[in-house]
Structures are given as structure tokens and as C-alpha cells.
Design a protein around this motif. Structure first.
Motif, PDB file in Angstrom:
ATOM      1  N   THR A   1       0.846  -1.184   0.000  1.00 15.15           N
ATOM      2  CA  THR A   1       0.000   0.000   0.000  1.00 15.15           C
ATOM      3  C   THR A   1       0.887   1.242   0.000  1.00 15.15           C
ATOM      4  O   THR A   1       2.115   1.137   0.117  1.00 15.15           O
ATOM      5  N   THR A   2       0.259   2.389  -0.123  1.00 12.37           N
ATOM      6  CA  THR A   2       1.008   3.647  -0.095  1.00 12.37           C
ATOM      7  C   THR A   2       1.143   4.141   1.342  1.00 12.37           C
ATOM      8  O   THR A   2       0.238   3.955   2.159  1.00 12.37           O
ATOM      9  N   ALA A   3       2.254   4.781   1.635  1.00  8.12           N
ATOM     10  CA  ALA A   3       2.470   5.347   2.973  1.00  8.12           C
ATOM     11  C   ALA A   3       1.939   6.766   3.063  1.00  8.12           C
ATOM     12  O   ALA A   3       1.564   7.240   4.143  1.00  8.12           O
TER      13      ALA A   3
ATOM     14  N   THR B   1       4.863  -1.176   2.886  1.00 11.67           N
ATOM     15  CA  THR B   1       5.097   0.025   2.099  1.00 11.67           C
ATOM     16  C   THR B   1       6.454  -0.086   1.408  1.00 11.67           C
ATOM     17  O   THR B   1       7.203  -1.042   1.619  1.00 11.67           O
TER      18      THR B   1
ATOM     19  N   GLU C   1       4.676   9.455  -4.544  1.00  8.29           N
ATOM     20  CA  GLU C   1       5.114   8.170  -3.996  1.00  8.29           C
ATOM     21  C   GLU C   1       4.994   7.068  -5.038  1.00  8.29           C
ATOM     22  O   GLU C   1       5.866   6.197  -5.135  1.00  8.29           O
TER      23      GLU C   1
END
Length: 305
Positions: A71-73, A91, A123
Motif C-alpha cells: 500500500t502507499t504510505a 510500504t 510516492e
């Protein structure tokens, strides 16, 4: 061979009920084999549903696949609990020093936004750049495919007048002589749900090959012949009721949403839709993993060279 997912992942119960071949971590550790390492960057709101859809397809391969959820941070989704993300998702900082055979980037319900206005765009571009030296091959789905084509090849998407929504027949390009499309017939269905598109002429001008195209829905699949990266603009992974869930959600919200084309039998939304595309989903992912196995180096750390 089975797919390796976290032992306590909630999706495991559904996958077992479907007889998807799973393997637990302790058993996988005893096997003298290098699994295909796949990282799934899950950008969809319904995380568990998406986990099931991709694990189902990857688990049908005769090879052992180790699935890492990512997932994205910089952005925390609102439709899944933080406990689920903390326990099962990683992440970029968590896996920065690891190597993978493939990176899959899912779609995301943000396609009408310019890329630069997406909260986690910076990101995501960092993840894609990281993948150049730590991942052998990339696969993008819908918006994930558009993001990959934009970052790696400078291909822009454009807004359509109306939403493409339904199940459309697609045709293989006559020059598609590739192991990836083995077993496909010349005309096959794919679910489509998007507001934007990519022009075939832009894709080909960037040096990519268009693999499948629809007269109604445009380009469906494209590929980079140099890297083997695959860009799928539509949704073979969808369940039978996925388009229906989207339709009824919008309808209940009072939106003037059109009936998905070629989806409900007799265009009657009280009738259960039939999943006519799933055999091609299994075929495509099986071919992708098989081809990946033949092409990827045994020592993944050599990717950086």
C-alpha cells in the motif's frame, strides 16, 4: 503449485471455499524451490475483494507464487481498517531492499484527476522508479496501467464524453504472435468501467504493441516488447457482480448512471449477470506467470545490473 499468502489473511477463507490452492508459510519454507515473488500494489478501496480477485488468478498457476501486499504510505484509504493494513500490507520502505519477479498495480477510482493531483502520485512514481532496479516485470490494471504508461513511456490519458461501462468484445491484433496470448480466441469479452482512455496511436508511437482492441471500448491491452511490461486497461479480474455493485451503488446514491452494456441478461437489472470473461482471466494470468518464470533470472538481485 499453490499461492503463498499470509496465514491469517481474511481472504484465505474465501479462496479456500473456491478450492484455490493455498500454502501456509511454514510449509512453503520447507520446500526446496524458489517461488515467483509478486508484489501487489493494491490501490482499490475494497482491499479484501481485490486481494481475492488477484490471489484467485495467481493461485491457478502451476508454479508456486509468493504474494506480497503493498500500500502507499502517503495516503491511508478510508474503506479498510488500519489494523488490516498494518498486519498484512507493506510500504516501499518495508521492501526497498528486496527483489521481486513482478509488480502488479491495480486500478484506482481517481482516473478523472490529472496524475499530478493524485495525493500519492509522487510516492507512486517513486515506487515505479524503484521497480526498475528491483522488479523484473510490471503489470498495470486500468488506472494502474495508465500510471505505468505515463511514468515509463510518457503516454497521456484523455477524458471521454461518456463513461465506458459494460462488457465489450475485444479483438486480438493480427500481429499478436506472443506466448502471452496463447489460447485466446480472436474475439473475447472484457468488463470495462472507466471515464478515460488512451489512444492506440499514442501507445504505438511510444513503441508499445497493442495486443487487444475493441471497436467500442478502444485499446484494452498493450505491451512493451523490450521489458515485457503489460498494460491492461480493462478488468478481466472482476467478479460476475462487480459491475452490478458499482451500478446499484450509483443508482442508490441518486446518480444518473447508465445500465452497463452487454451485462445484465436482457438488459434486466433484476437478472444475475453471467461471468463470460473469467476463463480468459485465468488464461492470461497463467500465461503471464509462465512466461515470467521462463524469462526472470534465478538470482533476482541481478536485476539491478
Amino acid at each position: 503449485m499453490p499461492i503463498k499468502i499470509p496465514d491469517t489473511l481474511p481472504a484465505r477463507a474465501t479462496l479456500r471455499a473456491e478450492s484455490v490452492d493455498l500454502i501456509d508459510s511454514s510449509t512453503a519454507a520447507r520446500q526446496d524451490i524458489r517461488p515467483m515473488r509478486v508484489v501487489l500494489l493494491n490501490l482499490m478501496p475494497k482491499k479484501v475483494q481485490t486481494e481475492i480477485q488477484y490471489a484467485r488468478l495467481l493461485g491457478a498457476s502451476p508454479l508456486q507464487v509468493e504474494l506480497t501486499l503493498m500500500t502507499t504510505a502517503s495516503y491511508s484509504p478510508k474503506n479498510v481498517g488500519q489494523d488490516h493494513l498494518l498486519e498484512f500490507y507493506r510500504t516501499l520502505d518495508d521492501i526497498r531492499d528486496e527483489y521481486f519477479d513482478a509488480l502488479i498495480i491495480t486500478g484506482a477510482p481517481i482516473e478523472t484527476l490529472p496524475f499530478e493531483e493524485v495525493k500519492y502520485w509522487q510516492e507512486l512514481t517513486e515506487i515505479i522508479e524503484w521497480s526498475r532496479s528491483h522488479v523484473f516485470r510490471r503489470l498495470g490494471i486500468c488506472w494502474g496501467a495508465q500510471a505505468l504508461m505515463k511514468t515509463l513511456h510518457g503516454i497521456d490519458k484523455f477524458q471521454m464524453e461518456d463513461k465506458l461501462f459494460g462488457v465489450y468484445d475485444h479483438h486480438l491484433r493480427q500481429n499478436t504472435g506472443t506466448r502471452l496470448m496463447q489460447g485466446f480466441i480472436d474475439r473475447f469479452p472484457m468488463p470495462v468501467s472507466r471515464y478515460t482512455a488512451n489512444k492506440a496511436e499514442d501507445i504505438e508511437a511510444a513503441g508499445l504493441a497493442v495486443l487487444a482492441h475493441s471497436d467500442e471500448a478502444g485499446t484494452a491491452m498493450a505491451r512493451c516488447s523490450k521489458t515485457g511490461d503489460l498494460f491492461i486497461l480493462n478488468h478481466l479480474e472482476y467478479d460476475a457482480d462487480t459491475l452490478g455493485q458499482e451500478y446499484f451503488r450509483d443508482k442508490e446514491a441518486g446518480l444518473d448512471t447508465a445500465l452497463p452494456e452487454n451485462y445484465f441478461p436482457g438488459n434486466d437489472d433484476s437478472q444475475a449477470p453471467i461471468n463470460r470473461w473469467r476463463p480468459y482471466a485465468f488464461l492470461l494470468f497463467n500465461n503471464f506467470i509462465n512466461e515470467l518464470y521462463q524469462d526472470t533470472p534465478f538470482d533476482l538481485s541481478t536485476i539491478k545490473h
